[in-house]
Design a protein around this motif. Structure first.
Motif, PDB file in Angstrom:
ATOM      1  N   PRO A   1       0.813  -1.117   0.189  1.00  0.00           N
ATOM      2  CA  PRO A   1      -0.077  -0.139   0.042  1.00  0.00           C
ATOM      3  C   PRO A   1       0.853   1.365   0.101  1.00  0.00           C
ATOM      4  O   PRO A   1       1.966   1.176   0.295  1.00  0.00           O
ATOM      5  CB  PRO A   1      -0.686  -0.102   1.350  1.00  0.00           C
ATOM      6  N   GLN A   2       0.232   2.447  -0.273  1.00  0.00           N
ATOM      7  CA  GLN A   2       0.842   3.634  -0.152  1.00  0.00           C
ATOM      8  C   GLN A   2       0.730   4.214   1.214  1.00  0.00           C
ATOM      9  O   GLN A   2      -0.189   4.057   1.952  1.00  0.00           O
ATOM     10  CB  GLN A   2       0.044   4.683  -1.071  1.00  0.00           C
ATOM     11  N   ALA A   3       1.913   4.727   1.492  1.00  0.00           N
ATOM     12  CA  ALA A   3       2.020   5.259   3.027  1.00  0.00           C
ATOM     13  C   ALA A   3       1.667   6.778   2.701  1.00  0.00           C
ATOM     14  O   ALA A   3       2.314   7.529   2.208  1.00  0.00           O
ATOM     15  CB  ALA A   3       3.510   4.987   3.511  1.00  0.00           C
ATOM     16  N   LEU A   4       0.689   7.149   3.723  1.00  0.00           N
ATOM     17  CA  LEU A   4       0.059   8.511   3.604  1.00  0.00           C
ATOM     18  C   LEU A   4       0.902   9.199   4.825  1.00  0.00           C
ATOM     19  O   LEU A   4       0.944  10.654   4.694  1.00  0.00           O
ATOM     20  CB  LEU A   4      -1.572   8.496   3.648  1.00  0.00           C
ATOM     21  N   ASN A   5       0.424   8.760   5.904  1.00  0.00           N
ATOM     22  CA  ASN A   5       0.992   9.464   7.170  1.00  0.00           C
ATOM     23  C   ASN A   5       1.337   8.530   8.347  1.00  0.00           C
ATOM     24  O   ASN A   5       1.061   7.298   8.303  1.00  0.00           O
ATOM     25  CB  ASN A   5      -0.203  10.234   7.657  1.00  0.00           C
ATOM     26  N   LEU A   6       1.975   8.968   9.067  1.00  0.00           N
ATOM     27  CA  LEU A   6       2.655   8.278  10.332  1.00  0.00           C
ATOM     28  C   LEU A   6       2.547   9.039  11.623  1.00  0.00           C
ATOM     29  O   LEU A   6       3.060  10.276  11.586  1.00  0.00           O
ATOM     30  CB  LEU A   6       4.154   7.902   9.667  1.00  0.00           C
ATOM     31  N   VAL A   7       2.232   8.183  12.622  1.00  0.00           N
ATOM     32  CA  VAL A   7       2.142   8.774  13.929  1.00  0.00           C
ATOM     33  C   VAL A   7       2.835   7.789  14.761  1.00  0.00           C
ATOM     34  O   VAL A   7       2.707   6.721  14.961  1.00  0.00           O
ATOM     35  CB  VAL A   7       0.875   8.743  14.370  1.00  0.00           C
ATOM     36  N   ILE A   8       3.884   8.298  15.410  1.00  0.00           N
ATOM     37  CA  ILE A   8       5.092   7.633  16.253  1.00  0.00           C
ATOM     38  C   ILE A   8       4.627   8.126  17.545  1.00  0.00           C
ATOM     39  O   ILE A   8       4.753   9.240  17.883  1.00  0.00           O
ATOM     40  CB  ILE A   8       6.348   7.898  16.052  1.00  0.00           C
ATOM     41  N   THR A   9       4.271   7.169  18.855  1.00  0.00           N
ATOM     42  CA  THR A   9       4.193   7.455  19.923  1.00  0.00           C
ATOM     43  C   THR A   9       4.914   6.579  20.699  1.00  0.00           C
ATOM     44  O   THR A   9       5.887   5.519  20.432  1.00  0.00           O
ATOM     45  CB  THR A   9       2.825   7.213  20.461  1.00  0.00           C
ATOM     46  N   ALA A  10       5.173   6.531  22.078  1.00  0.00           N
ATOM     47  CA  ALA A  10       5.721   5.654  23.060  1.00  0.00           C
ATOM     48  C   ALA A  10       5.142   4.354  23.045  1.00  0.00           C
ATOM     49  O   ALA A  10       5.897   3.381  23.356  1.00  0.00           O
ATOM     50  CB  ALA A  10       5.735   6.433  24.348  1.00  0.00           C
ATOM     51  N   ASP A  11       4.090   4.252  22.744  1.00  0.00           N
ATOM     52  CA  ASP A  11       3.288   2.867  22.896  1.00  0.00           C
ATOM     53  C   ASP A  11       3.203   2.313  21.508  1.00  0.00           C
ATOM     54  O   ASP A  11       3.284   1.125  21.511  1.00  0.00           O
ATOM     55  CB  ASP A  11       1.867   3.165  23.493  1.00  0.00           C
ATOM     56  N   ASP A  12       2.959   2.995  20.446  1.00  0.00           N
ATOM     57  CA  ASP A  12       2.498   2.065  19.141  1.00  0.00           C
ATOM     58  C   ASP A  12       2.899   3.087  17.853  1.00  0.00           C
ATOM     59  O   ASP A  12       3.271   4.169  18.081  1.00  0.00           O
ATOM     60  CB  ASP A  12       1.201   1.663  19.078  1.00  0.00           C
ATOM     61  N   ILE A  13       2.830   2.502  16.831  1.00  0.00           N
ATOM     62  CA  ILE A  13       3.081   2.946  15.492  1.00  0.00           C
ATOM     63  C   ILE A  13       1.706   2.850  14.890  1.00  0.00           C
ATOM     64  O   ILE A  13       0.734   2.075  14.781  1.00  0.00           O
ATOM     65  CB  ILE A  13       4.005   2.102  14.719  1.00  0.00           C
ATOM     66  N   LYS A  14       1.182   4.285  14.308  1.00  0.00           N
ATOM     67  CA  LYS A  14      -0.091   4.482  13.518  1.00  0.00           C
ATOM     68  C   LYS A  14       0.439   4.953  12.132  1.00  0.00           C
ATOM     69  O   LYS A  14       0.700   6.033  12.050  1.00  0.00           O
ATOM     70  CB  LYS A  14      -1.118   5.191  14.110  1.00  0.00           C
ATOM     71  N   LEU A  15       0.144   3.881  11.104  1.00  0.00           N
ATOM     72  CA  LEU A  15       0.543   4.169   9.778  1.00  0.00           C
ATOM     73  C   LEU A  15      -0.695   4.308   9.141  1.00  0.00           C
ATOM     74  O   LEU A  15      -1.509   3.331   8.736  1.00  0.00           O
ATOM     75  CB  LEU A  15       1.464   3.113   9.200  1.00  0.00           C
ATOM     76  N   GLY A  16      -0.899   5.603   8.358  1.00  0.00           N
ATOM     77  CA  GLY A  16      -2.144   5.557   7.258  1.00  0.00           C
ATOM     78  C   GLY A  16      -1.609   5.157   6.157  1.00  0.00           C
ATOM     79  O   GLY A  16      -0.541   5.512   5.413  1.00  0.00           O
ATOM     80  N   LEU A  17      -2.582   4.190   5.466  1.00  0.00           N
ATOM     81  CA  LEU A  17      -2.307   3.654   4.205  1.00  0.00           C
ATOM     82  C   LEU A  17      -3.425   3.845   3.089  1.00  0.00           C
ATOM     83  O   LEU A  17      -4.657   3.797   3.619  1.00  0.00           O
ATOM     84  CB  LEU A  17      -1.909   1.825   4.563  1.00  0.00           C
ATOM     85  N   LYS A  18      -3.064   3.662   1.780  1.00  0.00           N
ATOM     86  CA  LYS A  18      -4.154   3.713   0.987  1.00  0.00           C
ATOM     87  C   LYS A  18      -3.990   2.261  -0.021  1.00  0.00           C
ATOM     88  O   LYS A  18      -2.590   2.161  -0.423  1.00  0.00           O
ATOM     89  CB  LYS A  18      -4.155   5.027   0.158  1.00  0.00           C
ATOM     90  N   VAL A  19      -4.999   1.652  -0.117  1.00  0.00           N
ATOM     91  CA  VAL A  19      -4.882   0.293  -0.955  1.00  0.00           C
ATOM     92  C   VAL A  19      -4.937   0.653  -2.338  1.00  0.00           C
ATOM     93  O   VAL A  19      -5.664   1.196  -2.904  1.00  0.00           O
ATOM     94  CB  VAL A  19      -6.213  -0.580  -0.534  1.00  0.00           C
ATOM     95  N   PRO A  20      -3.882   0.342  -3.167  1.00  0.00           N
ATOM     96  CA  PRO A  20      -3.807   0.671  -4.427  1.00  0.00           C
ATOM     97  C   PRO A  20      -5.037  -0.073  -5.235  1.00  0.00           C
ATOM     98  O   PRO A  20      -5.432  -1.336  -5.024  1.00  0.00           O
ATOM     99  CB  PRO A  20      -2.398   0.252  -4.860  1.00  0.00           C
ATOM    100  N   GLU A  21      -5.498   0.480  -6.306  1.00  0.00           N
ATOM    101  CA  GLU A  21      -6.491  -0.067  -7.154  1.00  0.00           C
ATOM    102  C   GLU A  21      -6.160  -1.104  -7.837  1.00  0.00           C
ATOM    103  O   GLU A  21      -6.892  -2.104  -8.381  1.00  0.00           O
ATOM    104  CB  GLU A  21      -7.052   0.991  -8.324  1.00  0.00           C
ATOM    105  N   ASP A  22      -4.764  -1.364  -8.496  1.00  0.00           N
ATOM    106  CA  ASP A  22      -4.454  -2.236  -9.234  1.00  0.00           C
ATOM    107  C   ASP A  22      -3.326  -3.360  -8.731  1.00  0.00           C
ATOM    108  O   ASP A  22      -2.237  -3.534  -9.174  1.00  0.00           O
ATOM    109  CB  ASP A  22      -3.566  -1.639 -10.487  1.00  0.00           C
ATOM    110  N   LEU A  23      -3.685  -3.844  -7.408  1.00  0.00           N
ATOM    111  CA  LEU A  23      -2.762  -4.773  -6.856  1.00  0.00           C
ATOM    112  C   LEU A  23      -2.991  -6.022  -7.493  1.00  0.00           C
ATOM    113  O   LEU A  23      -3.938  -6.222  -7.956  1.00  0.00           O
ATOM    114  CB  LEU A  23      -3.334  -4.947  -5.097  1.00  0.00           C
ATOM    115  N   VAL A  24      -1.820  -6.622  -7.579  1.00  0.00           N
ATOM    116  CA  VAL A  24      -1.664  -8.091  -8.126  1.00  0.00           C
ATOM    117  C   VAL A  24      -2.570  -8.970  -7.592  1.00  0.00           C
ATOM    118  O   VAL A  24      -2.913  -9.920  -8.403  1.00  0.00           O
ATOM    119  CB  VAL A  24      -0.280  -8.519  -8.216  1.00  0.00           C
ATOM    120  N   TYR A  25      -2.965  -8.924  -6.404  1.00  0.00           N
ATOM    121  CA  TYR A  25      -3.914  -9.902  -5.681  1.00  0.00           C
ATOM    122  C   TYR A  25      -5.343  -9.612  -6.021  1.00  0.00           C
ATOM    123  O   TYR A  25      -6.145 -10.548  -5.719  1.00  0.00           O
ATOM    124  CB  TYR A  25      -3.787  -9.714  -4.124  1.00  0.00           C
TER     125      TYR A  25
END
Length: 590
Positions: free
Chosen positions: A479-503
């Motif tokens: 997926p395309q990475a859109l945004n990232l939030v890093i905290t002491a407890d976890d990682i939150k990664l914003g993603l967009k699912v591509p339209e043309d994934l091979v799956y």
């Protein structure tokens, strides 16, 4: 051809074959006589003006050549910017008069057909007068003006003709690069004029147009790596094979591209290594090592490589002192330190071989080439930081078939509010619009990652590896990475699912869904990017697939690594709610 070179300083005072065609422009041919007449017209026009400093920019090469020689003979100082962007014009000296294609809404009449001043008598130019100013991007982010005298260009022209003049013969010069940079200026304007070869005025936008322009006429191609690495099986290989030579500069040509060209056309590309400050330094042809031009010497001093070049040596009785301070010139242009002392410290890392050749290992500063356009990543970051929406910015280059610029930014409170209210795409549109006065479209960032804090290595430096891994992905599988939030407890990664994934075609063609096994693979892929997971995978715990994921969905992937238990917690969610979650357990833990 070498012994027939006409010195550039004497070009308009030396007897030429009056009917010899020297250029093709706008569907017409222009002879040496017509060129001289047009130059004299402009000399008269420019001498009548009190302005001493001009910024010259034209889209086409023949009008540029006319105005260049007119300004030289009129005794003017000529600044040659790389583009005609409004921000570029603002950075020029206030007393610099714009000349050429600066206002695209008001095309200029260049009066190329005139005999009004054909009888005007001209004296030879002072080849050692530093009338020309070209630009290079500095490591500090600001474009640096570099003063040059005509003799420096003449020395380089002599070298080029000595090496390849016999090979080119009477071939015509065709280019896919601009004459507004030193490479195009030398190869597309000054070398052809001095050697008596015809050059084509319009820059070809692709090899098909270039080959069609050449027709059956012998020609050579002035190219860049950006153009050459785009060639594919559909390129006009037969026409390319018929060229007298292919030159490339502006960066190293990837070995794969050079091999493809050699295999498909039997052409060994001649690569030129140099810079705006130094001019040409070395060349190579279908090999890794570079050969220095005649008179060049490399030495390693004070943790850096120094170049001694005859193109940089101070001429006899110059109108300036060592170090670049002018004695006699009016309104002297600034000089890059060391630029005229014969020695110049290079910004590249290299290995000198026993036979005098050398290997290049990349730049030690942050100047890059995108589509043959030189870009300072530092300047780009500074322009972004000047905007009210951004607190931090970091730019990097993603190497693809067409290299592109990616940026990671920490938004200010105002930027975060704009993002929350207007959305990601409108914010990116505003940011690109704010950069347009300063940068050409081709070098504007194509990928954006918004983060709450800039990810750092244990040494406290920006984590280049992580950012590159997030931005340089195969979107057929990830997926395309859109945004990232890093905290002491976890990682939150914003993603967009591509339209043309091979799956998607296999799961399912009429109603595509993201398979659960792919979701697990994504969770592990990103988990290993952010966390030190060095144990083999063991098994899954409490995996739940709650809601389907489809093409175009925007997701939030939350990751948490429990090193003491060896478990990676993951959760895919969106505005629709949770999609999947679970724990991945790695060997060595229960």
């Amino acid at each position: 051809m070498f012994n027939k070179l006409v010195p550039l300083s004497h070009y308009l005072v030396t007897t030429h074959a009056a009917t010899k065609v020297i250029a093709q422009h706008a569907g017409q041919t222009y002879s040496a006589k017509q060129f001289a007449e047009a130059v004299k017209f402009w000399i008269n026009k420019l001498q009548a003006q009190p302005t001493q400093r001009y910024a010259l920019y034209t889209e086409d090469t023949y009008p540029f050549a006319v105005l260049l020689f007119a300004l030289l003979h009129a005794g003017k100082e000529i600044w040659i910017p790389g583009n005609n962007r409004p921000g570029t014009a603002q950075q020029l000296p206030k007393d610099c008069q714009l000349l050429g294609d600066w206002d695209t809404d008001k095309p200029i009449d260049y009066y190329l057909q005139t005999t009004e001043y054909s009888s005007l008598s001209l004296a030879p130019l002072n080849a050692f007068e530093p009338q020309l100013v070209i630009f290079t991007s500095g490591s500090t982010g600001q474009p640096k003006p570099i003063a040059k005298c005509l003799n420096q260009f003449q020395l380089e022209v002599d070298t080029l003709e000595q090496l390849w003049g016999a090979q080119l013969g009477n071939a015509q010069a065709l280019a896919t690069v601009s004459h507004q940079h030193i490479y195009g200026l030398l190869f597309q304007v000054l070398w052809p004029l001095s050697a008596g070869r015809c050059f084509h005025s319009q820059t070809a936008i692709n090899p098909e147009i270039l080959i069609n322009t050449a027709g059956s006429t012998p020609a050579y191609w002035i190219a860049s790596p950006a153009h050459l690495k785009r060639l594919d099986q559909h390129s006009p290989w037969q026409g390319i094979a018929g060229l007298k030579a292919i030159f490339s500069s502006g960066g190293a040509l990837p070995e794969q591209a050079a091999t493809q060209i050699a295999t498909a056309s039997d052409q060994a590309v001649i690569e030129i290594y140099g810079s705006s400050e130094t001019g040409g330094i070395a060349w190579r042809r279908q090999e890794k090592a570079w050969t220095l031009f005649s008179g060049m010497r490399l030495t390693f001093e004070n943790d850096g490589w120094w170049l001694h070049s005859p193109y940089l040596e101070i001429p006899p009785n110059p109108p300036f002192t060592k170090g670049g301070e002018l004695n006699k010139c009016k309104n002297p242009p600034p000089f890059v330190k060391g630029g005229l002392g014969g020695d110049f410290q290079l910004d590249d890392q290299l290995t000198l071989l026993d036979d005098g050749r050398f290997l290049l290992h990349g730049r030690s500063d942050r100047i890059v080439k995108i589509e043959e356009k030189r870009l300072s990543l530092t300047e780009l970051e500074q322009r972004l930081l000047a905007l009210p929406w951004i607190d931090e910015a970091h730019a990097l280059v993603i190497a693809k078939s067409r290299d592109l610029v990616a940026v990671t930014v920490v938004l200010s409170q105002r930027g975060a509010e704009y993002l929350a209210c207007q959305g990601r795409n409108p914010l990116i549109k505003q940011l690109r619009k704010a950069l347009e006065p300063w940068f050409e479209a081709v070098v504007l960032p194509r990928k954006w990652l918004f983060v709450n804090t800039m990810p750092l290595t244990p040494q406290g430096k920006i984590d280049q590896r992580l950012l590159t891994s997030l931005l340089d992905v195969d979107n057929r599988k990830l997926p395309q990475a859109l945004n990232l939030v890093i905290t002491a407890d976890d990682i939150k990664l914003g993603l967009k699912v591509p339209e043309d994934l091979v799956y998607f075609p296999d799961h399912f063609a009429s109603y595509p869904l993201l398979p659960g096994v792919v979701q697990l693979a994504w969770a592990e892929h990103f988990g290993k990017l952010f966390f030190a997971i060095n144990k083999p995978f063991s098994h899954m715990e409490v995996v739940k697939f709650i809601k389907i994921i489809q093409p175009g969905n925007e997701l939030m992937l939350t990751l948490n690594w429990k090193a003491n238990t060896g478990k990676l917690y993951f959760n895919f969610s969106s505005a629709q709610g949770p999609h999947s979650s679970g724990r991945m357990v790695y060997e060595g833990h229960k």
